[in-house]
Design a protein around this motif. Sequence first.
Motif, PDB file in Angstrom:
ATOM      1  N   PHE A 439       0.820  -1.217   0.000  1.00  0.00           N
ATOM      2  CA  PHE A 439       0.000   0.000   0.000  1.00  0.00           C
ATOM      3  C   PHE A 439       0.856   1.270   0.000  1.00  0.00           C
ATOM      4  O   PHE A 439       0.398   2.328   0.426  1.00  0.00           O
ATOM      5  CB  PHE A 439      -0.932  -0.009   1.214  1.00  0.00           C
ATOM      6  N   ASP A 440       2.085   1.148  -0.507  1.00  0.00           N
ATOM      7  CA  ASP A 440       3.010   2.278  -0.491  1.00  0.00           C
ATOM      8  C   ASP A 440       2.710   3.260  -1.615  1.00  0.00           C
ATOM      9  O   ASP A 440       3.531   3.501  -2.505  1.00  0.00           O
ATOM     10  CB  ASP A 440       4.452   1.779  -0.577  1.00  0.00           C
ATOM     11  N   ASP A 441       1.522   3.798  -1.577  1.00  0.00           N
ATOM     12  CA  ASP A 441       1.078   4.830  -2.505  1.00  0.00           C
ATOM     13  C   ASP A 441       0.196   5.764  -1.695  1.00  0.00           C
ATOM     14  O   ASP A 441      -0.912   5.392  -1.301  1.00  0.00           O
ATOM     15  CB  ASP A 441       0.306   4.209  -3.665  1.00  0.00           C
ATOM     16  N   LEU A 442       0.678   6.952  -1.435  1.00  0.00           N
ATOM     17  CA  LEU A 442      -0.042   7.852  -0.526  1.00  0.00           C
ATOM     18  C   LEU A 442      -1.419   8.223  -1.039  1.00  0.00           C
ATOM     19  O   LEU A 442      -2.370   8.372  -0.261  1.00  0.00           O
ATOM     20  CB  LEU A 442       0.795   9.105  -0.271  1.00  0.00           C
ATOM     21  N   ASP A 443      -1.559   8.368  -2.359  1.00  0.00           N
ATOM     22  CA  ASP A 443      -2.883   8.681  -2.900  1.00  0.00           C
ATOM     23  C   ASP A 443      -3.858   7.536  -2.620  1.00  0.00           C
ATOM     24  O   ASP A 443      -5.025   7.768  -2.257  1.00  0.00           O
ATOM     25  CB  ASP A 443      -2.792   8.937  -4.409  1.00  0.00           C
ATOM     26  N   TYR A 444      -3.382   6.304  -2.761  1.00  0.00           N
ATOM     27  CA  TYR A 444      -4.212   5.131  -2.476  1.00  0.00           C
ATOM     28  C   TYR A 444      -4.559   5.091  -0.985  1.00  0.00           C
ATOM     29  O   TYR A 444      -5.718   4.862  -0.605  1.00  0.00           O
ATOM     30  CB  TYR A 444      -3.448   3.877  -2.889  1.00  0.00           C
ATOM     31  N   GLN A 445      -3.580   5.351  -0.142  1.00  0.00           N
ATOM     32  CA  GLN A 445      -3.840   5.349   1.291  1.00  0.00           C
ATOM     33  C   GLN A 445      -4.873   6.400   1.674  1.00  0.00           C
ATOM     34  O   GLN A 445      -5.775   6.139   2.481  1.00  0.00           O
ATOM     35  CB  GLN A 445      -2.543   5.615   2.069  1.00  0.00           C
ATOM     36  N   HIS A 446      -4.754   7.581   1.108  1.00  0.00           N
ATOM     37  CA  HIS A 446      -5.701   8.650   1.435  1.00  0.00           C
ATOM     38  C   HIS A 446      -7.093   8.339   0.894  1.00  0.00           C
ATOM     39  O   HIS A 446      -8.097   8.727   1.496  1.00  0.00           O
ATOM     40  CB  HIS A 446      -5.187   9.987   0.909  1.00  0.00           C
ATOM     41  N   ASP A 447      -7.162   7.644  -0.229  1.00  0.00           N
ATOM     42  CA  ASP A 447      -8.468   7.236  -0.755  1.00  0.00           C
ATOM     43  C   ASP A 447      -9.119   6.215   0.178  1.00  0.00           C
ATOM     44  O   ASP A 447     -10.331   6.273   0.422  1.00  0.00           O
ATOM     45  CB  ASP A 447      -8.313   6.642  -2.150  1.00  0.00           C
ATOM     46  N   ILE A 448      -8.333   5.306   0.709  1.00  0.00           N
ATOM     47  CA  ILE A 448      -8.869   4.330   1.664  1.00  0.00           C
ATOM     48  C   ILE A 448      -9.351   5.041   2.925  1.00  0.00           C
ATOM     49  O   ILE A 448     -10.400   4.707   3.485  1.00  0.00           O
ATOM     50  CB  ILE A 448      -7.788   3.285   2.023  1.00  0.00           C
ATOM     51  N   GLY A 449      -8.600   6.023   3.379  1.00  0.00           N
ATOM     52  CA  GLY A 449      -9.003   6.784   4.560  1.00  0.00           C
ATOM     53  C   GLY A 449      -8.614   6.091   5.855  1.00  0.00           C
ATOM     54  O   GLY A 449      -7.713   5.254   5.892  1.00  0.00           O
TER      55      GLY A 449
END
Length: 564
Positions: A439-449
């Motif tokens: 999950f080392d993608d900050l945009d993906y992490q922020h989308d997950i919340g």
Amino acid sequence: MYQYDQYDHLIAKERIAQYRDQVRRRLSNELTEEEFLPLRLQNGLYLQRHAYMLRIAVPYGLLSTKQMRMFAYIARNYDRGYGHFTTRQNIQFNWIDLEQTPDILQHLASVEMHANQTSGNCIRNITSDEFAGVAVDEIIDPRPYAEILRQWSTFHPEFAYLPRKFKIAINGSVEDRAAIAVHDIGLTVVHNASGEVGFRVMVGGGMGRTPILGSVIREFLPWQHMMTYIEAIMRVYNQYGRRDNKYKARIKILVKAIGAEEFARQVEQEWLDLKDSPSTLTAEELNRVADYFTPHAYETLPAVDAAFEAHKAENKAFTNWLKRNVKPHKVPGYAIVVLSLKKVGVAPGDATAEQIDFVADLADRYSFGQLRVTHEQNLVLADIRQSDLFAVWQEAKAQGLATPNIGLITDIICCPGGDFCSLANAKSIPIAQAIAERFDDLDYQHDIGEMELNISGCINACGHHHVGNIGVLGVDKDGSEWYQVSIGGAQGNESSVGKIIGPSFSATQMPEVVERIVKVYLRDRIEGERFIDTTRRLGITPFKDAVYATSIKSDALRGEDAYA
């Protein structure tokens, strides 16, 4: 912050001298390992897979920079250059030589620290809210009460040999940031109808083999009776807690066996002889301790700093960090900064000696020379001027301490696991690193919340997996390391224990398992819904169906069977 008085110094001096002689006797074989075991545990020393581990107490998570620098000194001179911050707001060193431990304790005493009662069947480190004293939702600063309990419980002769270890947490804010529901005793500051200060008392929470949320046994306890009421609880537990089976010895088992109502009745009966005893807390004593926690000399600052606003507008990376790692402060113009110890590729909670020294330097320059440890294994600078945030971010980023992931899926809580701990069934750190890398993608992490992912290497639950939104537990299966997954756990005001979704998985399958769970959430969530809200609305079935789809067999390396 609290400073030692003559009694603290004397206790530390005598304990170190006693322990130094015990170590001498062990090294000369005057004491067997079996005889030495309870003695070393009383001083926070464990024998693990490769070496001794020393656990140092950080009362309610509060540190001075002098104390923090001592950790760096110990890491360099007695360990392998790093320390591990734990879910008890303590620090552990995993590569300690037995003969050097008395000297380490001597160094700790020089900065008013110790390792007393960080192990053994006693009252452990008192924990609290890492934002105590500065939180915008704070009712009462809980630190003076936590310090009073620390002093009261240290070497208390009646409670030195309890049926099992005992943990107390205090929360002084509207939002529970101390995870009080999973403690043996959880205290929450409240006001009654008359506006008087007191505590709501929860008892019997805990994780491990039997995860249970605590039960409220008193809605309002006047603050003066904090110690006497806790003493009544301890006496009931000490008398009736099981000693024949350590797996059934925690207070939660006693409360569950007789029921919270009957347990409360017994406590109230015991309390009748204690409530007006000399242990009743006086305003004079409370004020004496509270004087150590007076507010800092805050400046009168503008609510908005122009340069700060310009940096926000111009720098997306800085803005992302502000959103996740910076929290509101009760004093205008100041902010709370959470330094992430969860950079991808690093064991969660670990910090090098250089990083420890660096954080101490930051605290001296920007945060009144103090810092905090969170039970989520991060560090906090509690008093940063808004105008200094950009500089703090730049410096922390250069040291690998500014990953903008607080509260996100890579902010993983993780015990040391089988890499170090002799109790562990499986490794924890490699699993945490593999999931973080997935999950080392900050945009993906922020989308997950918001997402809490917790990993424990064994059922003792040092990684608090039971209250993770996604919880991972290492299990042994015919000598192999496997991982059981639960979802729906949560800490805080809406605490819950997660539900196991099914049979365990191999290490190589874990990143894919977590990603499948996340994809169900992203598919089925409604607008504004957090992961925990979605799991509570849908239950575990859709997640289970996705995870155990037959294709996962082909996804696993070497054909390992997810259904085994």
